[in-house]
Enzyme design. Structure first.
Site, PDB file in Angstrom:
ATOM      1  N   ASP A  23       0.849  -1.184   0.000  1.00 54.94           N
ATOM      2  CA  ASP A  23       0.000   0.000   0.000  1.00 54.94           C
ATOM      3  C   ASP A  23       0.892   1.244   0.000  1.00 54.94           C
ATOM      4  O   ASP A  23       1.926   1.271   0.692  1.00 54.94           O
ATOM      5  CB  ASP A  23      -0.902   0.011   1.230  1.00 54.94           C
ATOM      6  CG  ASP A  23      -1.998   1.070   1.141  1.00 54.94           C
ATOM      7  OD1 ASP A  23      -3.071   0.740   0.603  1.00 54.94           O
ATOM      8  OD2 ASP A  23      -1.762   2.195   1.588  1.00 54.94           O
TER       9      ASP A  23
ATOM     10  N   ASP B  59       0.162   4.498   1.002  1.00 52.22           N
ATOM     11  CA  ASP B  59       0.078   5.463   2.108  1.00 52.22           C
ATOM     12  C   ASP B  59      -0.149   4.808   3.461  1.00 52.22           C
ATOM     13  O   ASP B  59      -0.362   5.491   4.460  1.00 52.22           O
ATOM     14  CB  ASP B  59      -1.014   6.500   1.825  1.00 52.22           C
ATOM     15  CG  ASP B  59      -2.399   5.878   1.709  1.00 52.22           C
ATOM     16  OD1 ASP B  59      -2.515   4.637   1.896  1.00 52.22           O
ATOM     17  OD2 ASP B  59      -3.362   6.606   1.424  1.00 52.22           O
TER      18      ASP B  59
ATOM     19  N   ASP C 255     -11.433 -16.611  13.714  1.00 49.02           N
ATOM     20  CA  ASP C 255     -11.481 -17.928  14.357  1.00 49.02           C
ATOM     21  C   ASP C 255     -10.859 -19.009  13.482  1.00 49.02           C
ATOM     22  O   ASP C 255     -10.322 -19.996  14.003  1.00 49.02           O
ATOM     23  CB  ASP C 255     -12.909 -18.299  14.766  1.00 49.02           C
ATOM     24  CG  ASP C 255     -13.930 -18.202  13.640  1.00 49.02           C
ATOM     25  OD1 ASP C 255     -13.566 -17.763  12.534  1.00 49.02           O
ATOM     26  OD2 ASP C 255     -15.102 -18.536  13.871  1.00 49.02           O
TER      27      ASP C 255
ATOM     28  N   HIS D 113      -7.893 -21.303  14.681  1.00 42.52           N
ATOM     29  CA  HIS D 113      -8.056 -22.761  14.560  1.00 42.52           C
ATOM     30  C   HIS D 113      -6.838 -23.391  13.900  1.00 42.52           C
ATOM     31  O   HIS D 113      -6.261 -24.352  14.422  1.00 42.52           O
ATOM     32  CB  HIS D 113      -9.314 -23.070  13.750  1.00 42.52           C
ATOM     33  CG  HIS D 113      -9.487 -24.523  13.405  1.00 42.52           C
ATOM     34  ND1 HIS D 113     -10.353 -25.344  14.086  1.00 42.52           N
ATOM     35  CD2 HIS D 113      -8.894 -25.303  12.452  1.00 42.52           C
ATOM     36  CE1 HIS D 113     -10.297 -26.558  13.570  1.00 42.52           C
ATOM     37  NE2 HIS D 113      -9.416 -26.559  12.570  1.00 42.52           N
ATOM     38  N   GLU D 114      -6.436 -22.854  12.749  1.00 40.04           N
ATOM     39  CA  GLU D 114      -5.364 -23.498  11.987  1.00 40.04           C
ATOM     40  C   GLU D 114      -4.018 -23.393  12.702  1.00 40.04           C
ATOM     41  O   GLU D 114      -3.252 -24.360  12.741  1.00 40.04           O
ATOM     42  CB  GLU D 114      -5.286 -22.898  10.581  1.00 40.04           C
ATOM     43  CG  GLU D 114      -6.519 -23.141   9.730  1.00 40.04           C
ATOM     44  CD  GLU D 114      -6.824 -24.620   9.517  1.00 40.04           C
ATOM     45  OE1 GLU D 114      -5.929 -25.459   9.716  1.00 40.04           O
ATOM     46  OE2 GLU D 114      -7.970 -24.943   9.180  1.00 40.04           O
TER      47      GLU D 114
ATOM     48  N   HIS E   4      -3.521 -25.961  15.298  1.00 42.73           N
ATOM     49  CA  HIS E   4      -2.947 -27.260  14.923  1.00 42.73           C
ATOM     50  C   HIS E   4      -1.431 -27.253  15.105  1.00 42.73           C
ATOM     51  O   HIS E   4      -0.835 -28.262  15.475  1.00 42.73           O
ATOM     52  CB  HIS E   4      -3.300 -27.598  13.474  1.00 42.73           C
ATOM     53  CG  HIS E   4      -4.696 -28.109  13.291  1.00 42.73           C
ATOM     54  ND1 HIS E   4      -5.208 -29.170  14.003  1.00 42.73           N
ATOM     55  CD2 HIS E   4      -5.703 -27.689  12.466  1.00 42.73           C
ATOM     56  CE1 HIS E   4      -6.460 -29.403  13.622  1.00 42.73           C
ATOM     57  NE2 HIS E   4      -6.787 -28.517  12.701  1.00 42.73           N
TER      58      HIS E   4
ATOM     59  N   TYR F  84      -3.684 -38.042  14.238  1.00 41.96           N
ATOM     60  CA  TYR F  84      -4.847 -37.540  13.514  1.00 41.96           C
ATOM     61  C   TYR F  84      -5.739 -38.688  13.052  1.00 41.96           C
ATOM     62  O   TYR F  84      -5.854 -38.993  11.856  1.00 41.96           O
ATOM     63  CB  TYR F  84      -4.391 -36.686  12.339  1.00 41.96           C
ATOM     64  CG  TYR F  84      -5.443 -35.707  11.875  1.00 41.96           C
ATOM     65  CD1 TYR F  84      -5.890 -34.688  12.714  1.00 41.96           C
ATOM     66  CD2 TYR F  84      -5.987 -35.785  10.598  1.00 41.96           C
ATOM     67  CE1 TYR F  84      -6.846 -33.785  12.296  1.00 41.96           C
ATOM     68  CE2 TYR F  84      -6.951 -34.884  10.170  1.00 41.96           C
ATOM     69  CZ  TYR F  84      -7.380 -33.892  11.031  1.00 41.96           C
ATOM     70  OH  TYR F  84      -8.327 -32.988  10.624  1.00 41.96           O
TER      71      TYR F  84
ATOM     72  N   GLU G 218      -8.784 -31.797  16.510  1.00 42.10           N
ATOM     73  CA  GLU G 218      -9.666 -30.816  15.884  1.00 42.10           C
ATOM     74  C   GLU G 218     -10.377 -29.954  16.931  1.00 42.10           C
ATOM     75  O   GLU G 218     -10.541 -28.745  16.747  1.00 42.10           O
ATOM     76  CB  GLU G 218     -10.699 -31.531  15.008  1.00 42.10           C
ATOM     77  CG  GLU G 218     -10.171 -31.966  13.660  1.00 42.10           C
ATOM     78  CD  GLU G 218      -9.746 -30.786  12.793  1.00 42.10           C
ATOM     79  OE1 GLU G 218     -10.317 -29.684  12.930  1.00 42.10           O
ATOM     80  OE2 GLU G 218      -8.816 -30.962  11.999  1.00 42.10           O
TER      81      GLU G 218
ATOM     82  N   GLU H  57     -11.001 -15.465  19.180  1.00 46.42           N
ATOM     83  CA  GLU H  57     -12.070 -14.559  18.769  1.00 46.42           C
ATOM     84  C   GLU H  57     -12.588 -13.773  19.972  1.00 46.42           C
ATOM     85  O   GLU H  57     -12.820 -12.558  19.881  1.00 46.42           O
ATOM     86  CB  GLU H  57     -13.202 -15.354  18.119  1.00 46.42           C
ATOM     87  CG  GLU H  57     -14.267 -14.482  17.468  1.00 46.42           C
ATOM     88  CD  GLU H  57     -15.241 -15.290  16.636  1.00 46.42           C
ATOM     89  OE1 GLU H  57     -15.176 -15.213  15.394  1.00 46.42           O
ATOM     90  OE2 GLU H  57     -16.069 -16.001  17.229  1.00 46.42           O
TER      91      GLU H  57
ATOM     92  N   GLU I  63     -18.455 -18.684  11.346  1.00 45.20           N
ATOM     93  CA  GLU I  63     -19.709 -18.020  11.000  1.00 45.20           C
ATOM     94  C   GLU I  63     -19.514 -16.907   9.972  1.00 45.20           C
ATOM     95  O   GLU I  63     -20.401 -16.622   9.166  1.00 45.20           O
ATOM     96  CB  GLU I  63     -20.395 -17.469  12.255  1.00 45.20           C
ATOM     97  CG  GLU I  63     -19.740 -16.248  12.895  1.00 45.20           C
ATOM     98  CD  GLU I  63     -18.589 -16.578  13.814  1.00 45.20           C
ATOM     99  OE1 GLU I  63     -18.106 -15.658  14.495  1.00 45.20           O
ATOM    100  OE2 GLU I  63     -18.150 -17.740  13.844  1.00 45.20           O
TER     101      GLU I  63
ATOM    102  N   ASP J 211     -13.089 -39.513   7.012  1.00 45.93           N
ATOM    103  CA  ASP J 211     -12.591 -38.419   7.867  1.00 45.93           C
ATOM    104  C   ASP J 211     -11.793 -38.981   9.048  1.00 45.93           C
ATOM    105  O   ASP J 211     -11.886 -38.499  10.164  1.00 45.93           O
ATOM    106  CB  ASP J 211     -13.755 -37.546   8.360  1.00 45.93           C
ATOM    107  CG  ASP J 211     -13.311 -36.234   9.000  1.00 45.93           C
ATOM    108  OD1 ASP J 211     -12.279 -35.694   8.578  1.00 45.93           O
ATOM    109  OD2 ASP J 211     -14.006 -35.773   9.925  1.00 45.93           O
TER     110      ASP J 211
ATOM    111  N   HIS K 227     -13.558 -34.658  12.389  1.00 45.76           N
ATOM    112  CA  HIS K 227     -14.238 -33.356  12.336  1.00 45.76           C
ATOM    113  C   HIS K 227     -15.653 -33.410  12.912  1.00 45.76           C
ATOM    114  O   HIS K 227     -16.266 -32.361  13.127  1.00 45.76           O
ATOM    115  CB  HIS K 227     -14.305 -32.837  10.896  1.00 45.76           C
ATOM    116  CG  HIS K 227     -13.017 -32.286  10.390  1.00 45.76           C
ATOM    117  ND1 HIS K 227     -12.168 -32.994   9.571  1.00 45.76           N
ATOM    118  CD2 HIS K 227     -12.417 -31.089  10.602  1.00 45.76           C
ATOM    119  CE1 HIS K 227     -11.112 -32.266   9.277  1.00 45.76           C
ATOM    120  NE2 HIS K 227     -11.234 -31.105   9.897  1.00 45.76           N
TER     121      HIS K 227
END
Length: 921
Positions: A307, A309, A393, A397-398, A401, A412, A421, A432, A446, A489, A494
């Site tokens: 950017d 400015d 969030d 979350h990531e 891990h 896992y 998870e 958050e 969300e 999974d 999950h």
């Protein structure tokens, strides 16, 4: 969220779900409690006070308690000391010099004395240690199993960016159990080659274990863990190569305002490189950098977001390319770092400050985000399933891990994978709450959700709403006794994560109900802050790679005991929250009905406009006092496990009463302590800091505004000239002139002026950035400021800021330039024809129609004059600080809380103002 992950084991896959099944009979007088796993060996041991193990006795401990053999050894891999005074030593088991995978054991000391130990141990016999396959043969079988079109080592530049090399293979002993529920025998291990396989088409990364004798694929442990199981299928022209930075001009780390996609305008840290700013923060750990993959998949082809400015506005970034999502990713990584640092004392995900890199705009319409073992990667989303996956969030979350990889390293699959998870969701919610508490804390994803009929990816408060179980074995529960594959999974990681998610929610906020297996529960929440401390200790101290929900319950309760004491309200809530989600029994207390003695000598100290500090003498009990309830009047204000409590959130110049009751583990409450009464002081306003880090090359030389005509001789980056003031009337335009001063070379400067029109202690409200000027070498610079009709009457602050090569914001520290604060007395429109006094107000001449009495005054100040309807009043001190405000009602004004001194009362009905001094005795 990618459709294809590696092709996983079609034969029988080794399973690692070990449950805590029994208490061992205790014959060692040093041991107070011993839990054993399915192989009959200790999973955790708690020692008596009389145990004499010291922090130098690790070999003896393992021999005494685990039966460590001569051909086995434990190598220390990590030592950490936490904020509660515990030292944790983590060890790796080797058998005949070969690492036993997942076999970690930890020793926990306090004051140099061993208090507990836990982990996974294998008393191995008849172990094969000579491979029949070569490394190359095993590697080819691993590649055949993954079946990808391309691998990261085939593009060396990208591999170097990820600090990744083609795997050479590591020979390990892999503990195995052929079927869930089968008791593991002592020699039930496999000699295996372990390969870290990173595929790029389709994307996957994980450890593949190949039997070194038979060549069978034994296990796949995913490193890349996507946000969810759901899957399917132009940037600013000022971007520059992220591997290079200009050295021809000043380089500085600066704060900036960023209009994020999901969280409004937030302050971020950027780096000035040459003539542009990039999303690079060097103030946290070893750095936080955010890059643009330009809808490609090559990390080395990524460029910087830049950017000109350093004002990252919605007009520039809220485009069809979703570039404002990069601002969320950068801010999210910064706040994730801040959360771990300030709340848990952890320096980045590895506790060593390692740089956090985020790569945005991965691939085309990619509906997922993931941590790949090195960096964060975010897709833009398809719009049908998700929007760009960079919400706060998701970032939490990531990176969660990565935290898990460096702590419990939960495998896992099955229950351990579900908890892997869940912990990431827990940290996403906590971060958050930390960074944006007005958001929907208990919904995960969300902000990015775009699927019809879905409020979010997952719900922690009501997991059933998004197809997850809220009870172990209940509705939506997936049986983990299966062969884990990508298509199932990994046995529902999950989905079954909803159980631990809901445990955390119940522990934090409380809940009453009956779960899916018929257990009625009533849990009192302990706050998200305390719940997070217990969860972090559970993950970082006690859990191991193959832990189950049962292990989590035992270790969670122990974590609460470590932090808050046996029998505490926190221990009770932790136990009952597990019971509420179907894991273990409810808390059992004795039939104790004896209440603690009442707390004594309750006192308050350090009272301010919004806080006070309470302290009291400890209560006693026939068993143990577990804590204290603090009451404001008759309302429960909070609780404490110590004999002090800091009360916050009070209103200025207001009377309050407080009392305290003690409680014990059985829920008995004591009689009330004495009541203490306080009256808060006047509110104080504290403005944010802003400064230039160096004023050696350039600074503000002179400011002219109204009657302010100040030639500055200060040479620091901030100068407080709030004693210099001017009157300014609503609706009137005023000229401001700022003259820069350069030591030698003339630099390009940007300017901004801020006025706190509503007197709320910040410059963040609409219209309070009253004038800016883009960078130039003009001297002097001038502008016009019109005082709005809505500005609050009275004295407030003016901030004048000059910054090298950019327009300053109100609360930033920047490398070169200066900030000066002045005062302004905002008056009603129209002239006031009275003499001025020291505070910058106007005093009314005494007349027979106006009276202020008694003066001096002790408690109640009377105001009397004709035509007194519609007047408001405010009282300020001689520094111009507002102390009391209100409407004139005909009743006396209570000034009993004021300190002794001279004050000024100002009466105003919008068209007329009366000002008078008075003295408080």
């Amino acid at each position: 969220m990618e459709k294809k992950l590696p092709k996983i084991v079609t034969t029988t896959v080794i399973m690692f779900t070990f449950s805590l099944t029994a208490f061992s009979q205790i014959t060692d007088k040093r041991v107070s409690q011993k839990n054993v796993s399915e192989n009959g060996l200790p999973s955790s041991i708690i020692f008596n006070e009389s145990a004499s193990y010291k922090d130098s006795d690790s070999r003896k401990v393992f021999q005494d308690q685990l039966g460590l053999k001569e051909n086995q050894s434990f190598a220390k891999i990590r030592t950490e000391t936490d904020k509660d005074g515990y030292t944790h030593e983590k060890f790796q088991l080797y058998n005949q010099g070969i690492k036993v995978e997942f076999a970690n054991y930890s020793l926990h000391y306090k004051s140099g004395k061993l208090v507990s130990m836990n982990g996974e141990y294998y008393d191995l016999e008849n172990v094969e240690t000579t491979p029949k396959l070569s490394t190359d043969e095993a590697f080819n079988k691993a590649i055949s199993q993954i079946g990808a079109k391309q691998y990261l080592w085939e593009t060396p530049l990208d591999a170097k960016e990820m600090n990744y090399e083609k795997p050479k293979g590591e020979l390990v002993l892999l503990p195995a159990m052929e079927d869930q529920g089968q008791k593991r025998t002592r020699d039930n291990v496999r000699l295996a080659y372990k390969f870290d396989i990173y595929a790029t088409n389709p994307v996957s990364r994980g450890d593949v274990y190949i039997d070194a004798i038979t060549g069978k694929v034994l296990f796949y442990n995913a490193t890349i863990k996507h946000l969810g199981k759901y899957s399917h299928g132009k940037s600013k022209a000022t971007s520059i190569d992220h591997s290079k930075a200009s050295s021809s001009s000043k380089v500085a780390i600066v704060a900036a305002n960023a209009a994020t996609r999901y969280s409004g305008t937030q302050v971020i840290q950027t780096t000035l490189s040459g003539s542009s700013y990039r999303l690079a923060d060097a103030t946290r750990g070893l750095g936080i950098n955010t890059f643009n993959m330009q809808k490609g998949t090559s990390y080395t082809a990524a460029v910087n977001f830049t950017d000109a400015d350093n004002n990252w506005t919605a007009a520039e970034y809220a485009n069809t390319n979703k570039d404002n999502g990069a601002l969320d990713a950068h801010w999210g990584a910064e706040k994730t770092y801040d959360y771990w640092s300030s709340v848990h004392g952890r320096n980045s995900f590895d506790n060593a400050g390692t740089i956090i890199k985020s790569y945005v705009h991965y691939s085309n319409a990619y509906d997922n985000a993931y941590w790949n073992g090195s960096v964060m990667t975010y897709g833009d989303g398809s719009g049908t399933y998700f929007d760009i996956l960079t919400s706060i969030d998701v970032a939490g979350h990531e990176i969660g891990h990565a935290i898990c990889s460096y702590t419990a390293n939960l495998a896992y699959q099955k229950e351990s994978g579900a908890m892997n998870e869940a912990f990431s969701d827990i940290w996403g919610a906590c971060i958050e709450y930390f960074a944006a508490p007005t958001k929907s804390i208990w919904l995960i994803g969300e902000d990015i959700e775009r699927r019809s009929g879905h409020a979010a990816l997952r719900s922690m408060s009501n997991p059933n709403a998004e197809g997850q179980p809220d009870t172990y074995g209940g509705t939506y529960w997936i049986n983990p006794n299966c062969t884990p594959t990508e298509s199932n999974d990994y046995c529902g990681v999950h989905t079954n994560s909803g159980v631990l998610n809901h445990w955390f929610y119940i522990l934090a906020v409380g809940k009453t109900g009956t779960n899916d297996i018929g257990n009625a529960y009533n849990v009192t929440g302990i706050t998200i802050d305390k719940a997070a401390k217990i969860a972090y200790r559970l993950e970082s101290v006690y859990l191991t790679a193959n832990s189950t929900f049962a292990n989590a319950r035992t270790s969670g309760i122990q974590s609460a005991i470590d932090l808050y004491g046996a029998g505490s309200a926190e221990v009770i809530a932790t136990t009952n929250a597990f019971y509420a989600v179907g894991v273990g029994a409810a808390y059992s207390s004795s039939t104790d009905t004896t209440a603690p003695t009442a707390p004594a000598s309750l006192a308050a100290s350090g009272t301010t406009g919004t806080t006070t500090n309470l302290s009291w003498t400890a209560s006693t009990d026939n068993v143990a006092v577990t804590g204290y309830n603090i009451y404001q009047g008759t309302t429960l204000k909070g609780s404490s496990t110590t004999t002090t409590y800091a009360v916050t959130g009070l209103s200025a110049l207001t009377a309050y009463s407080f009392s305290v009751k003690a409680k014990d583990a059985a829920g008995n409450l004591s009689a009330s302590s004495n009541t203490v009464n306080i009256t808060t002081t006047a509110a104080t306003v504290t403005y944010c800091t802003s400064q230039g880090n160096s004023a050696a090359d350039e600074r503000i030389g002179k400011v002219v505004f109204g009657t302010i005509n100040n030639t500055s001789t200060g040479t620091t980056g901030y100068e407080n000239y709030t004693a210099v003031s001017t009157n300014a009337a609503r609706g009137t335009a005023y000229t401001i002139t700022i003259t820069p001063s350069w030591t030698s070379s003339v630099y390009s400067e940007g300017y901004a002026v801020f006025i706190d029109y509503n007197q709320d202690g910040d410059f963040a409200d609409s219209g309070e950035t009253v004038w800016t000027k883009a960078t130039s070498t003009t001297t002097p610079v001038t502008g016009t400021i019109t005082i709005p009709a809505t500005a609050t009457l009275g004295t407030t602050r003016v901030r004048v800021s000059m910054k090298y090569n950019g327009i300053p914001t109100s609360c930033e520290s920047f490398s070169y330039g200066q900030v000066e604060d002045y005062s302004i007395n905002i008056t009603a429109s129209g002239a006031i024809t009275n003499e001025e006094i020291a505070a910058g107000l106007v005093e009314t001449t005494e007349t027979s129609s106006f009276a202020l009495y008694p003066n001096p005054v002790a408690d109640e100040l009377n105001v009397s004059f004709l035509n007194n309807t519609g007047y408001t009043f405010r009282i300020v001190n001689t520094l111009g600080q507002q102390i009391i405000t209100g409407e004139l009602s005909g009743s006396p004004i209570d000034v009993s809380a004021l300190n002794t001194g001279v004050y000024i009362i100002e009466l105003n009905n919008g068209s007329k103002k009366i000002v008078k001094k008075f003295v408080k005795k």
